[in-house]
Design an enzyme around this catalytic site. Structure first.
Site, PDB file in Angstrom:
ATOM      1  N   HIS A 347      31.226  65.468  60.736  1.00 59.78           N
ATOM      2  CA  HIS A 347      31.236  65.649  62.187  1.00 59.78           C
ATOM      3  C   HIS A 347      31.414  64.328  62.929  1.00 59.78           C
ATOM      4  O   HIS A 347      31.308  63.237  62.350  1.00 59.78           O
ATOM      5  CB  HIS A 347      29.940  66.330  62.634  1.00 59.78           C
ATOM      6  N   CYS A 365      24.800  63.714  56.327  1.00 59.66           N
ATOM      7  CA  CYS A 365      26.129  64.133  56.765  1.00 59.66           C
ATOM      8  C   CYS A 365      27.113  62.967  56.682  1.00 59.66           C
ATOM      9  O   CYS A 365      26.722  61.807  56.583  1.00 59.66           O
ATOM     10  CB  CYS A 365      26.079  64.640  58.200  1.00 59.66           C
TER      11      CYS A 365
END
Length: 418
Positions: A347, A365
């Protein structure tokens, strides 16, 4: 006055008549005459008028005329608890079958086919549990006369039904690494029987295999990534299949989907980069940040599962509670793409811009600039692979779409038909 001798003779004659009538009433009545054969065997329909075929029911015995059509139907008329995975057959001993139709009480027709000389019709072994079926049609004797075909029977009731939910969606375009996933409504005991009812058709040759994850899920993947542009059809012909433990297939379905362009990405955690190769050519190298100590990003082949233009990310979902120094709750994370069930995403991460390309500071992440995240989001589909290297923490089986972390030999061994 009737004398005793005549009275005795009269009784004798009456007794013979009773016996003859009883004999007629108890003979092996054929279908169409109002009688019922043994439900577990077959029903016969015939005529016995020399030289001509007549409507069934005119005779209670099979025809002795070689020109007359005699029909046998399996299962028998009036049969109950017929197994849904058994074929229905209609056979004639003379002449040929003209038409045969098999329908359930909803009016749905069961497919079937004739043999070469049209003396037998056989249905597909795909009947609904707990349904009433009607066989109808006609046959023609070698004398040219027509005999109607008519019979009914019932299938057994299932304790549990078997239906399928499928990834991907019908009509979806997906990435080159997407595994086909079938989720069953009830556990499957006889995996081989169910797997025999599954078929994959592709627009170009593809070598692949089914792999049972557990008794409620079976997946399919090719040996190598799907060729870009491939058209895929998944036939789930499980109506009437015996899955074991009186669990029967109550529906069949077909899923068609397409493979998009090839987008293959690789994240090197040690080098803090992600390379994106599109249709075999390097499209972009992106500076990234990955998981810091204690939140190490997993290595392995991951597959994009979900895509969100905006996603709330709350650390409480991974066990970090408010008040913990590592807690976060960001309401508007941009261009988020899920790659594990446990919560790893790729992201946009503007808050870590100073570390992208040089240090790993995330909670697991893969973060990048908003510009790069938006571009990457626009290139990918559900099912595109992202291979991560550079850490000692590896993907756990089932933590996402992890099919590509199993060797091809081991994957094939997971087929019930291997």
């Amino acid at each position: 006055m009737v004398n005793g001798s005549v009275r005795k003779h009269g009784l004798a004659v009456a007794g013979i008549c009773v016996l003859l009538l009883a004999g007629t009433a108890c003979s092996d009545t054929k279908a169409g005459s109002g009688g019922q054969a043994n439900p577990s065997t077959s029903t016969s329909q015939s005529n016995n008028t020399p030289g001509a075929s007549t409507t069934p029911g005119d005779s209670t015995t099979p025809s002795q005329d070689p020109a007359a059509s005699s029909i046998e139907i399996v299962p028998a008329k009036g049969a109950t608890a017929v197994q849904p995975d058994k074929s229905v057959t209609v056979t004639t001993t003379a002449g040929k079958l003209s038409t045969v139709t098999l329908k359930d009480d909803d009016g749905d027709e069961v497919t079937g086919s004739f043999n070469d000389d049209k003396t037998q019709w056989t249905s597909s072994p795909q009947l609904k549990p707990g349904a009433t079926y009607t066989v109808s049609g006609s046959a023609e004797g070698t004398d040219g006369a027509t005999v109607p075909i008519s019979s009914t029977f019932k299938t057994l009731r299932a304790s549990r039904s078997l239906k399928a939910s499928v990834v991907p969606l019908n009509g979806e375009t997906v990435g080159v690494a997407l595994p086909i996933q079938i989720f069953w409504s009830n556990p499957v005991k006889d995996r081989a029987a169910v797997e025999k009812r599954l078929a994959i058709k592709t627009s170009v040759p593809v070598v692949g295999s089914w792999h049972w994850v557990n008794n409620k899920q079976v997946n399919y993947r090719p040996r190598d990534y799907w060729p870009a542009g491939t058209k895929v059809t998944v036939d789930i012909d499980t109506l009437g299949v015996n899955a074991g433990n009186n669990t029967w297939g109550t529906a069949s379905r077909t899923i068609q989907f397409s493979i998009g362009k090839s987008v293959v990405s690789k994240v090197d955690v040690k080098k803090h980069t992600m390379t994106v190769v599109i249709n075999g050519k390097l499209a972009r190298t992106i500076p990234i940040t990955a998981g810091k100590d204690g939140f190490t990003t997993r290595s392995g082949v991951k597959v994009i599962m979900e895509k969100f233009t905006t996603k709330r990310m709350d650390a409480a979902t991974v066990g970090i509670k408010p008040g913990d120094p590592e807690y976060y709750n960001i309401s508007d994370v941009k261009w988020a793409q899920r790659v594990t069930s446990s919560g790893e995403f790729i992201h946009g991460a503007p808050w870590s811009a100073g570390s992208q390309g040089s240090a790993n500071v995330s909670h697991g992440c893969v973060g990048m600039s908003l510009k790069d995240a938006q571009w990457f989001f626009s290139q990918t589909l559900r099912g595109d692979p992202v291979t991560v290297t550079g850490t000692a923490r590896h993907m756990e089986p089932g933590n996402g779409w992890t099919d590509w972390n199993t060797t091809w030999a081991a994957y094939k061994a997971g087929s019930a038909l291997s």
